[in-house]
Design a protein around this motif. Structure first.
Motif, short mmCIF file in Angstrom:
data_model
loop_
_atom_site.label_atom_id
_atom_site.label_comp_id
_atom_site.label_asym_id
_atom_site.label_seq_id
_atom_site.Cartn_x
_atom_site.Cartn_y
_atom_site.Cartn_z
N UNK A 153 0.56 -1.26 -0.03
CA UNK A 153 0.55 0.13 0.23
C UNK A 153 0.81 1.69 -0.02
N UNK A 154 1.79 1.35 0.86
CA UNK A 154 3.12 2.89 0.48
C UNK A 154 3.81 3.07 -0.88
N UNK A 155 3.69 1.93 -1.18
CA UNK A 155 4.25 1.60 -2.72
C UNK A 155 3.14 2.40 -3.72
N UNK B 112 1.57 7.31 -6.98
CA UNK B 112 -0.21 7.82 -6.97
C UNK B 112 0.76 9.43 -7.26
N UNK B 113 1.76 9.17 -5.53
CA UNK B 113 2.03 11.34 -5.16
C UNK B 113 3.41 11.41 -6.50
N UNK B 114 3.98 10.16 -6.56
CA UNK B 114 5.09 10.63 -7.77
C UNK B 114 4.39 10.86 -9.58
N UNK B 115 3.35 10.14 -9.34
CA UNK B 115 2.57 10.21 -10.34
C UNK B 115 1.61 12.10 -10.76
N UNK B 116 1.44 12.33 -9.72
CA UNK B 116 0.17 13.47 -9.23
C UNK B 116 1.46 14.45 -9.53
N UNK B 117 2.70 14.49 -8.69
CA UNK B 117 3.48 15.37 -9.33
C UNK B 117 4.45 16.09 -9.93
N UNK B 118 4.27 14.45 -11.13
CA UNK B 118 4.95 15.08 -12.24
C UNK B 118 3.76 15.54 -13.56
N UNK B 119 2.50 15.25 -12.52
CA UNK B 119 1.53 15.64 -13.75
C UNK B 119 1.50 17.58 -13.24
N UNK B 120 1.25 18.05 -11.69
CA UNK B 120 0.96 19.20 -11.91
C UNK B 120 2.63 20.20 -12.35
N UNK B 121 4.15 19.15 -12.32
CA UNK B 121 5.20 19.58 -12.48
C UNK B 121 4.84 19.63 -14.49
N UNK B 122 4.94 19.06 -15.28
CA UNK B 122 4.64 18.90 -16.19
C UNK B 122 3.40 20.25 -17.41
#
Length: 173
Positions: free
Chosen positions: A3-5, A10-20
């Motif tokens: 679950x942590x993984x 999900x956090x990394x994916x969301x951060x990437x979306x926001x960044x781009x």
């Protein structure tokens, strides 16, 4: 642990979306070096645009709207909805039929072709040179859109401005 993984992914994916995809504050603070604001911003209003084909069919009817100066607009719709036809009529490129309706530039009846140096759109089948980088594409476009004899330094500064504002400098090469 699993679950942590998943949460970390999900956090990394969301951060990437926001960044781009979201506008960044660095654009608001950016000092333009090549592009200069136009003296008179251009509002484009269109009323009851239509296109009657030479064969007798009607493929566009009653399209009304407005593009405000300094705003990015997107024409969205499924295949065959008339997006390209609409843009061709608006830009005076629908030579395959009889266009109708009215176009107003800053409230005055006009033709958009008179403003081609400050108005642009990406057509459905944009012609790009596959061997050029993103930077080279934008530089090529800047050379085409500016007057003959525009200094190379100005073209490079405009290119840098576009890369920065579009937030694509990270993929320029």
């Amino acid at each position: 642990a699993k679950a942590d993984e998943v949460l970390n992914d999900c956090h990394a994916y969301a951060t990437n979306l926001v960044k781009h995809f979201l506008p960044s504050f660095k654009v608001q603070k950016y000092q333009f070096e090549g592009m200069v604001p136009i003296a008179n911003p251009v509002d484009i209003k269109f009323d009851n645009l239509s296109l009657d084909l030479k064969t007798g069919g009607n493929v566009l009817m009653g399209v009304t709207g407005e593009f405000k100066a300094g705003k990015l607009n997107a024409i969205l719709g499924p295949s065959g909805a008339g997006k390209t036809t609409f843009m061709n009529v608006l830009c005076g490129k629908a030579t395959y039929g009889k266009s109708g309706g009215s176009i107003y530039i800053n409230g005055q009846a006009s033709e958009i072709a008179k403003f081609k140096s400050v108005v642009g759109f990406v057509p459905q089948d944009d012609i790009v040179h596959e061997d050029l980088t993103v930077r080279e594409q934008i530089e090529f476009s800047a050379k085409l859109r500016n007057s003959v004899g525009t200094r190379g330094a100005t073209i490079k500064a405009i290119t840098q401005d576009v890369l920065h504002v579009m937030q694509i400098d990270h993929i320029q090469n």
